[in-house]
Design a protein around this motif. Sequence first.
Motif, PDB file in Angstrom:
ATOM      1  N   LEU A  32       0.827  -1.207   0.000  1.00 20.22           N
ATOM      2  CA  LEU A  32       0.000   0.000   0.000  1.00 20.22           C
ATOM      3  C   LEU A  32       0.866   1.264   0.000  1.00 20.22           C
ATOM      4  CD1 LEU A  32      -2.750  -1.018   2.578  1.00 20.22           C
ATOM      5  CD2 LEU A  32      -3.073  -0.621   0.128  1.00 20.22           C
ATOM      6  N   GLU A 319     -10.789   6.772  -2.977  1.00 22.85           N
ATOM      7  CA  GLU A 319     -10.104   5.508  -2.647  1.00 22.85           C
ATOM      8  C   GLU A 319     -10.065   5.289  -1.148  1.00 22.85           C
ATOM      9  OE1 GLU A 319      -5.526   3.967  -2.298  1.00 22.85           O
ATOM     10  OE2 GLU A 319      -6.005   5.348  -3.942  1.00 22.85           O
ATOM     11  N   ARG A 323     -11.939   2.288   0.979  1.00 28.35           N
ATOM     12  CA  ARG A 323     -11.221   1.387   1.880  1.00 28.35           C
ATOM     13  C   ARG A 323     -11.802   1.438   3.280  1.00 28.35           C
ATOM     14  NH1 ARG A 323      -5.775   1.833   3.046  1.00 28.35           N
ATOM     15  NH2 ARG A 323      -6.002  -0.359   3.635  1.00 28.35           N
ATOM     16  N   ALA A 328     -11.301  -0.942   6.423  1.00 29.22           N
ATOM     17  CA  ALA A 328     -10.017  -0.381   6.838  1.00 29.22           C
ATOM     18  C   ALA A 328     -10.219   0.612   7.983  1.00 29.22           C
ATOM     19  CB  ALA A 328      -9.340   0.310   5.665  1.00 29.22           C
TER      20      ALA A 328
END
Length: 411
Positions: A32, A319, A323, A328
């Motif tokens: 990432l 994004e 996530r 996340a």
Amino acid sequence: MSRPERSARLDSTVRPAAQERSRLRAVDLVQLSTSGLRARPLRAVLSALGIAIGIAAMVAVLGISASSQAKLQQRLDALGTNLLTVESGKDLFGAEAPLPQDSAGRVLRVAGALESASLGTLTGVRVYRSNLIPAAETGGLSVRAVDTALDRVLAASIRSGAWLNDATAAFPSVVLGSAAARQLGIEQPGTLIWLGEQQFTVVGILDPVALAPELDTSALVGNQVAAERLGYDGAPTRLYVRADEETLASTRKLLPPTLSPEKPESVNVSRPSDALAAKGAADETFTGLLLGLGSLGLLVGGIGVANTMIISVMERRREIGLRRAIGARRAHIRRQFLGEALVLSALGGLAGAGLGALITAGFAASGGWPFALPAYVPLAAIGSTLVVGALAGIMPAWRAAKVPPTVALSG
């Protein structure tokens, strides 16, 4: 319902269990942290370049300074730090107080004195390439009478030809300093020059003499021929004395009263290597200034990294929101963007350290210096880039972690 309220409700009711189960492995964090850089390589390169320039400047400055100090130490080791220079001066009333004619012999009776050589400046005696040169065009060159042991005492080297010996010192022969030979246009021994209204033969040319730079602009003749042809009275204006390192300080104190018991204050004793050491200290001060300028370059590079990360957060809000929506946690987002800043800074640090080492090696090779870049310098440079990268990435990472999941869901 407003967007913040929807985000809070989603965080508290939809994904609490997912957040507890969510984990970010180290290998996933590495992927990432580099994904954004791989997606925008040109921007990453330009941002890392700012860091690299600052680090390269710092490493090169420290490396060149260390190489210069190593070269200076080599010169001191080769020339020796036990050389003392004794000069005639003035007494308390301002009158000239010349050294006695037997000065070279007197100093050898001083405890710790190993060997000595005298040098006398011949006033009113000039040297020219030929007798056709106008008398006023002296070029600042001096004529000096010397002992035949002077080259050994000063560790002077001959570029071409030979030094004066007992035979040549008694005849009109001359050894030229490096600058004097260049100014007179003399490249090889055997050439005739005009010295003291008569012809002398060049028998040797010196390399630059680090511990006695006054010889570089001098024409050197033997004491005997100077007394017979050039009016030299035999009283030296300067003595060079090699002394035992262990007794150097005491020898230095004994020289003035030995040479001039009545007026010891008129005799000046110095150590030429002190001037070289002072030059090294001045170089270190200048290095500190350049290091400060390099640090400014690193700071500018850190600001560039922070700017890049902030723009990246703004461009990747969807994004980040997506996530967050699939599980996340905020800590994961913070680690991702902080990792990107660290990777970006590390790349710049590695490139800058390598470039600085290459600059140091090239500079040392061009100047004939030893390459002396301490191992801790590139390591410290890379470590400083990581610190700068961490500081530059903290705010963008926190800003990214605050992006609500509804950003991705609301379009």
